[in-house]
Design a protein around this motif. Structure first.
Motif, PDB file in Angstrom:
ATOM      1  N   TYR A 176       0.759  -1.324   0.068  1.00 38.54           N
ATOM      2  CA  TYR A 176       0.033  -0.071   0.152  1.00 38.54           C
ATOM      3  C   TYR A 176       0.922   1.175  -0.032  1.00 38.54           C
ATOM      4  O   TYR A 176       2.135   1.091   0.401  1.00 38.54           O
ATOM      5  N   SER A 177       0.463   2.263  -0.645  1.00 42.11           N
ATOM      6  CA  SER A 177       1.093   3.508  -0.752  1.00 42.11           C
ATOM      7  C   SER A 177       0.146   4.769  -0.284  1.00 42.11           C
ATOM      8  O   SER A 177      -0.912   4.982  -0.804  1.00 42.11           O
ATOM      9  N   PRO A 178       0.410   5.408   1.068  1.00 45.00           N
ATOM     10  CA  PRO A 178      -0.571   6.277   1.400  1.00 45.00           C
ATOM     11  C   PRO A 178      -0.071   7.797   0.659  1.00 45.00           C
ATOM     12  O   PRO A 178       0.960   7.883   0.439  1.00 45.00           O
ATOM     13  N   PRO A 207      -6.268   1.564   8.160  1.00 46.66           N
ATOM     14  CA  PRO A 207      -5.373   2.636   8.312  1.00 46.66           C
ATOM     15  C   PRO A 207      -5.463   3.469   9.651  1.00 46.66           C
ATOM     16  O   PRO A 207      -6.891   3.355  10.125  1.00 46.66           O
ATOM     17  N   TYR A 233      -5.404   6.089  -0.339  1.00 49.27           N
ATOM     18  CA  TYR A 233      -4.425   5.130  -0.375  1.00 49.27           C
ATOM     19  C   TYR A 233      -4.445   4.403  -1.522  1.00 49.27           C
ATOM     20  O   TYR A 233      -5.403   4.237  -2.119  1.00 49.27           O
ATOM     21  N   TYR A 286      -3.183   0.526  -3.480  1.00 50.87           N
ATOM     22  CA  TYR A 286      -2.952  -0.951  -3.140  1.00 50.87           C
ATOM     23  C   TYR A 286      -2.512  -1.437  -4.377  1.00 50.87           C
ATOM     24  O   TYR A 286      -2.973  -1.236  -5.634  1.00 50.87           O
ATOM     25  N   SER A 331      -7.275   2.311  -5.901  1.00 49.93           N
ATOM     26  CA  SER A 331      -7.410   3.598  -5.117  1.00 49.93           C
ATOM     27  C   SER A 331      -8.590   3.602  -4.184  1.00 49.93           C
ATOM     28  O   SER A 331      -9.701   3.171  -4.595  1.00 49.93           O
TER      29      SER A 331
END
Length: 164
Positions: free
Chosen positions: A74-76, A101, A107, A109, A128
């Motif tokens: 994941y990437s915030p 989260p 976020y 994924y 997203s």
């Protein structure tokens, strides 16, 4: 690759050499894979758990790939990718993972499959999801009111109120 056998000979037999044999050694062709990742919701309030699911299949024919390791990241806010978890696909090639989260915001994924001797590596499309902040905390207002009355005329009626 070419091979030739040779015998030097001895006191009884004379030496000899075979003809050159060419052998084509190839590695088996890996089968292409398709990895999916989906989220049931694209917007959730902070504190709720997001469930992500996906499948790993052969690209041609759609046959499920069981017992394969899938890495979910994941990437915030579009920042660096972090490991969410690793899952093993079941008999139908499916996997599932949850994320709750602690910060609101967008976020992204993705799922990754490293491949094997039989199957090529693959990466899912990015999913997203936005986690909305919780509404501001409102303090409850507690109001207590009592009315006391007496039967005698010497005491007036009293009213008491408390506000917290």
């Amino acid at each position: 690759t070419s091979f030739r056998a040779a015998y030097e000979g001895d006191s009884t037999y004379s030496g000899s050499t075979s003809v050159v044999a060419a052998v084509d050694v190839t590695t088996p062709q890996q089968k292409a894979t398709t990895l999916s990742l989906t989220a049931l919701n694209t917007t959730l309030p902070l504190g709720k758990t997001l469930n992500l699911t996906g499948t790993l299949k052969e690209s041609q024919g759609g046959k499920a790939i069981p017992d394969a390791l899938v890495v979910v990241q994941y990437s915030p806010d579009g920042g660096t990718w972090s490991l969410l978890g690793q899952k093993i696909t079941n008999t139908t090639g499916a996997y599932s993972i949850d994320h709750t989260p602690i910060a609101a915001g967008p976020y992204q994924y993705r799922a990754l499959y490293a491949g094997s001797a039989t199957f090529t590596s693959s990466e899912s499309p990015t999913v997203s999801v936005t986690f909305s902040p919780l509404p501001p905390f409102l303090s409850p207002v507690l109001c207590i009111s009592t009315k006391a009355t007496e039967a005698t005329a010497t005491r007036p009626k009293t009213t008491t109120s408390f506000f917290i």
